[in-house]
Structure formats: structure tokens, C-alpha cells
Design a protein around this motif. Structure first.
Motif, PDB file in Angstrom:
ATOM      1  N   GLU A  68       0.853  -1.186   0.000  1.00 55.60           N
ATOM      2  CA  GLU A  68       0.000   0.000   0.000  1.00 55.60           C
ATOM      3  C   GLU A  68       0.891   1.239   0.000  1.00 55.60           C
ATOM      4  O   GLU A  68       1.830   1.337   0.786  1.00 55.60           O
ATOM      5  N   ILE A  69       0.605   2.167  -0.881  1.00 52.79           N
ATOM      6  CA  ILE A  69       1.355   3.422  -0.921  1.00 52.79           C
ATOM      7  C   ILE A  69       0.457   4.523  -0.380  1.00 52.79           C
ATOM      8  O   ILE A  69      -0.636   4.760  -0.900  1.00 52.79           O
ATOM      9  N   VAL A  70       0.919   5.171   0.680  1.00 60.84           N
ATOM     10  CA  VAL A  70       0.174   6.249   1.309  1.00 60.84           C
ATOM     11  C   VAL A  70       0.972   7.531   1.146  1.00 60.84           C
ATOM     12  O   VAL A  70       2.120   7.614   1.584  1.00 60.84           O
ATOM     13  N   LEU A  94      13.874   4.954  -4.469  1.00 59.79           N
ATOM     14  CA  LEU A  94      13.476   4.798  -3.066  1.00 59.79           C
ATOM     15  C   LEU A  94      12.272   3.862  -2.943  1.00 59.79           C
ATOM     16  O   LEU A  94      12.237   2.990  -2.070  1.00 59.79           O
ATOM     17  N   GLY A  95      11.292   4.041  -3.812  1.00 54.91           N
ATOM     18  CA  GLY A  95      10.107   3.182  -3.774  1.00 54.91           C
ATOM     19  C   GLY A  95      10.436   1.738  -4.088  1.00 54.91           C
ATOM     20  O   GLY A  95       9.948   0.814  -3.423  1.00 54.91           O
ATOM     21  N   THR A  96      11.271   1.524  -5.085  1.00 55.76           N
ATOM     22  CA  THR A  96      11.667   0.163  -5.458  1.00 55.76           C
ATOM     23  C   THR A  96      12.479  -0.490  -4.346  1.00 55.76           C
ATOM     24  O   THR A  96      12.273  -1.665  -4.016  1.00 55.76           O
ATOM     25  N   ALA A 101      12.631  -4.369   0.243  1.00 54.80           N
ATOM     26  CA  ALA A 101      12.761  -4.628   1.682  1.00 54.80           C
ATOM     27  C   ALA A 101      11.541  -5.374   2.219  1.00 54.80           C
ATOM     28  O   ALA A 101      11.640  -6.088   3.215  1.00 54.80           O
ATOM     29  N   MET A 102      10.381  -5.236   1.565  1.00 56.64           N
ATOM     30  CA  MET A 102       9.134  -5.882   2.007  1.00 56.64           C
ATOM     31  C   MET A 102       8.756  -7.056   1.108  1.00 56.64           C
ATOM     32  O   MET A 102       7.662  -7.594   1.242  1.00 56.64           O
ATOM     33  N   ARG A 108       3.351  -1.338   3.863  1.00 59.75           N
ATOM     34  CA  ARG A 108       2.857   0.020   3.623  1.00 59.75           C
ATOM     35  C   ARG A 108       4.057   0.923   3.381  1.00 59.75           C
ATOM     36  O   ARG A 108       4.998   0.949   4.177  1.00 59.75           O
ATOM     37  N   LEU A 109       4.010   1.653   2.283  1.00 60.62           N
ATOM     38  CA  LEU A 109       5.047   2.601   1.930  1.00 60.62           C
ATOM     39  C   LEU A 109       4.472   4.007   2.101  1.00 60.62           C
ATOM     40  O   LEU A 109       3.551   4.387   1.399  1.00 60.62           O
ATOM     41  N   ASP A 110       4.993   4.732   3.070  1.00 57.29           N
ATOM     42  CA  ASP A 110       4.551   6.104   3.311  1.00 57.29           C
ATOM     43  C   ASP A 110       5.474   7.073   2.589  1.00 57.29           C
ATOM     44  O   ASP A 110       6.697   7.004   2.744  1.00 57.29           O
TER      45      ASP A 110
END
Length: 134
Positions: A68-70, A94-96, A101-102, A108-110
Motif C-alpha cells: 500500500e502506498i500512502v 526509493l520506492g523500489t 525490503a518488504m 505500507r510505503l509512506d
């Protein structure tokens, strides 16, 4: 059978996304060429909000839906002097990296964009960073 793109909002959104991806690809190739030639990147005054939003859209379709990207993006952040392609690439990296890592589990990626004032101590420890003027 002829389909009019303007008649289908979903199709129009997809075509616009393809156009944006094409523009980013052109900019990325220019960035690679600039790096290989050791030239200066193209810095300009930017509002980071739209670049971050676009990167988040790309991340949402690039990483599994179990992540989930918040986004919490402050609309009142000041402009910066930067290369938009490099900022976009940093966001994608950074997102990749967060996804890797998950990888084997949901997460959840904030993503947060907010004003941050650099003080003299932080500026002194970083190359090319100046403290905010008071």
C-alpha cells in the motif's frame, strides 16, 4: 470500429500515462548521455509535488498491490532548484528499494513531502547544502 480516446476517460488516462512515460524515457536517456559526457544536468525551479505524484503513480503500477502506498504531500512546500528527471529517478529508486525490503510480505510505503529547514549543523556536514537564510 473506431474508438475515440476523448470518449473514454479511462482510455484517455492510459494514453496520457503513456505520453508521460515517453517523456520521462526521453529525459532519462538525456540524463544518461549527460552523465556519460560529464555535462551539467538541467536544473530548473521546480514544484516537487507534481513530480512526486507522478512517481507514485508509476510505483503503484510497478510494485505488487500487496504494498500500500500512502502519500502525504504538503501543497505549500517551496520550490527547489533541481533536475526533474533526477528527482523522479530518486523517487522510483526509493520506492523500489522499499518494495524489495518488504518483498515477501504485504506492507505500507509512506511517502511524505513537507517543508524542512536546513540548519547550520546539517549544512556543515553535507556537500552542496547551505543553511536556510533567516
Amino acid at each position: 470500429m473506431t474508438i475515440m480516446v476523448a470518449d473514454d476517460p479511462k482510455l484517455l488516462e492510459c494514453v496520457e500515462a503513456v505520453g508521460q512515460a515517453g517523456s520521462r524515457a526521453i529525459n532519462l536517456v538525456r540524463q544518461i548521455l549527460t552523465f556519460s559526457r560529464h555535462e551539467e544536468s538541467k536544473r530548473e525551479v521546480l514544484d516537487l509535488g507534481p513530480i512526486v505524484k507522478e512517481a507514485i503513480k508509476f510505483l503503484k503500477v510497478s510494485i505488487p498491490s500487496s504494498i500500500e502506498i500512502v502519500a502525504n504531500l504538503d501543497a505549500k512546500t517551496p520550490t527547489v532548484l533541481a533536475d526533474s528527471t533526477q528527482i523522479h529517478q530518486v523517487m522510483m529508486n526509493l520506492g523500489t528499494n522499499a518494495w524489495h525490503a518488504m518483498r515477501d510480505r504485504a506492507g505500507r510505503l509512506d511517502v511524505k513531502l513537507e517543508n524542512f529547514e536546513v540548519d547550520a549543523d546539517l549544512a556543515g556536514s553535507q556537500l552542496y547544502v547551505r543553511p536556510a537564510s533567516t
